[in-house]
Design an enzyme around this catalytic site. Structure first.
Site, PDB file in Angstrom:
ATOM      1  CB  CYS A 192     -24.403 -38.367  98.809  1.00  0.00           C
ATOM      2  SG  CYS A 192     -24.157 -39.842  99.263  1.00  0.00           S
ATOM      3  N   GLY A 207     -40.864 -17.164  77.628  1.00  0.00           N
ATOM      4  CA  GLY A 207     -41.623 -17.491  78.788  1.00  0.00           C
ATOM      5  C   GLY A 207     -42.954 -18.046  78.782  1.00  0.00           C
TER       6      GLY A 207
HETATM    7  C1  LIG Z   1     -34.615 -18.038  79.596  1.00  0.00           C
HETATM    8  C2  LIG Z   1     -35.054 -16.745  78.582  1.00  0.00           C
HETATM    9  C3  LIG Z   1     -35.723 -17.088  77.649  1.00  0.00           C
HETATM   10  C4  LIG Z   1     -36.463 -18.398  77.456  1.00  0.00           C
HETATM   11  O1  LIG Z   1     -37.521 -18.508  78.449  1.00  0.00           O
HETATM   12  P1  LIG Z   1     -38.399 -19.546  78.502  1.00  0.00           P
HETATM   13  O2  LIG Z   1     -39.104 -19.519  79.731  1.00  0.00           O
HETATM   14  O3  LIG Z   1     -37.745 -20.987  78.681  1.00  0.00           O
HETATM   15  O4  LIG Z   1     -39.501 -19.617  77.473  1.00  0.00           O
HETATM   16  C5  LIG Z   1     -35.743 -16.197  76.318  1.00  0.00           C
HETATM   17  N1  LIG Z   1     -35.146 -14.949  76.645  1.00  0.00           N
HETATM   18  C6  LIG Z   1     -34.305 -14.695  77.692  1.00  0.00           C
HETATM   19  C7  LIG Z   1     -33.726 -13.497  77.730  1.00  0.00           C
HETATM   20  C8  LIG Z   1     -34.171 -15.645  78.569  1.00  0.00           C
HETATM   21  O5  LIG Z   1     -33.234 -15.288  79.506  1.00  0.00           O
END
Ligand SMILES: *Cc1c(COP(=O)(O)O)cnc(C)c1O
Length: 414
Positions: free
Chosen positions: A343, A227
């Protein structure tokens, strides 16, 4: 305006014009140097011998990028059998793949079990289903630390309003259900959401998460999720996350938590976007310019099928404009709406954006398109997905995925 790609010599020995001449448009272009830099930054996040960084393949599943991640020592997390399949093809060993599943079928569980891939189960019903087909097996459980974060409500994945993970109230039931089938819960994971720039919700979530993790007694790892945000508005001075601060805070939380015990429990993280986003840009061409009422539209070949984030999440991507191979000066700027060729009126890349005066034939360079760019591209309107090129460390471009052809559109009917 500050031109990011020039400042980091993104295009090495080539330039956007030459790239489009050679490989066509639109075109995803990646910098190997930036990719490796971001990987190293994440590997340095925690000074801990057990620390493992996973690469989230959903952000970018190009085989060459996966091979670099593998070579750099990353493990990987997968969200589907398809992602597992591609990771195995890229050479990731089964014990470096973590299947973070959500609402999967028995067959999908079996697919992972047959390949010795660890699954994270994210509700009691899924633990039950797993236990029935694989009694005595090993698994992980995804926990909800009660705190979510993210750039858009669609990507906040913990806290109250989410379909993901086992909340604190359900931990007993989860442990009980696992016990009923003699399952060994060897890991717990969390992922609170995507794209936070402020480390506080993350460190708070990690603390809650570790305290919930206390209730599991056979853990081999705890996985803090991903994240970590990146600055999508770098042209107007937005700064990267302060990873050194985050690193200090995380280290102190982890040290406190270990305090003489739990030396053998390893720590994992799953940064997706942080690793892949900034190493990629998307190039496209301006084919038409027109005015309608008050609005000036810049019509490009970058449709929402090529990059969906702006129309799906209202996301901001910085834009540079190139003419004859060089970025054009922002001496005179005007507000324009940059659109694609699909479109749909919602096919907008950037609304009311201040950009230099654009001419037909100019090249648009969309920054920070390496994550959730190609991986979310589609054939909507039966448009072809673009090619991908990697600029290697010596500055030379290499084709790493070919552009689709019209024949590719007929493949599934044969
Ligand atoms: C999407 C996701 C990530 C990576 O998320 P980022 O926001 O791109 O860092 C990591 N772990 C899980 C379980 C995810 O669903």
């Amino acid at each position: 305006m500050f031109y990011f790609t020039e400042s980091v010599r993104f295009f090495g020995n080539t330039n956007p014009e030459k790239l489009i001449q050679r490989y066509g448009s639109p075109l995803y272009v990646y910098s190997e140097t930036i990719l490796r830099d971001r990987i190293h930054e994440m590997q340095n996040l925690l000074q801990d011998d057990t620390f493992v960084v996973n690469y989230s393949i959903k952000t970018n599943s190009n085989l060459e990028i996966l091979k670099i991640a593998l070579e750099e020592g990353l493990s990987a997390d997968a969200m589907s059998p398809g992602e597992i399949h591609v990771l195995l093809e890229a050479g990731f060993p089964a014990d470096r793949i973590f299947f973070v599943a959500n609402n999967i079928s028995e067959e999908e569980m079996q697919y992972a079990i047959d390949r010795n891939i660890l699954i994270s189960l994210d509700c009691v019903a899924q633990i039950e289903q797993f236990g029935k087909i694989n009694p005595g097996g090993r698994c992980a459980v995804r926990l909800n630390p009660g705190i979510g974060a993210g750039h858009h409500k669609k990507v906040v994945t913990a806290g109250k309003n989410t379909k993901f993970s086992v909340s604190e109230e359900d931990v007993d039931a989860a442990i009980q259900t696992a016990g009923k089938y003699n399952l060994q819960i060897i890991g717990v994971n969390q992922h609170i959401g995507s794209l936070f720039m402020d480390s506080e919700p993350y460190t708070e979530a990690v603390k809650n998460f570790l305290s919930i993790a206390e209730r599991f007694d056979s853990l081999e790892f705890v996985d803090f999720g991903g994240g970590f945000g990146i600055p999508y508005k770098k042209l107007s001075g937005e700064k990267s996350m302060n990873l050194s601060d985050l690193s200090v805070q995380l280290s102190s939380i982890v040290n406190e938590w270990r305090k003489g015990k739990r030396e053998n429990i390893s720590i994992k993280t799953e940064p997706g976007r942080y690793i892949a986003a900034e190493c990629g840009v998307l190039l496209g061409q301006v084919h038409a310019i027109k005015n309608n009422a008050e609005e000036k539209y810049i019509g490009t070949d970058i449709g929402m099928n090529v990059l969906v984030r702006p129309s799906m999440y209202n996301s901001w991507h910085d834009i540079e404009v190139y003419r004859k191979g060089h970025p054009i000066s922002d001496f005179e700027c005007e507000a324009v709406t940059v659109v694609g060729n699909i479109c749909e009126t919602g096919d907008i890349l950037a609304a009311q954006r201040m950009l230099p005066m654009i001419h037909q034939g100019d090249i648009i360079c969309v920054l920070d398109a390496g994550a959730y760019g190609y991986s979310m591209a589609s054939n909507y309107n039966n448009r072809l997905r673009p090619a991908e090129v990697m600029i290697d460390a010596s500055g030379e471009p290499h084709l790493i995925r070919r552009r689709e052809t019209l024949d590719d559109l007929m493949l599934l009917f044969q």
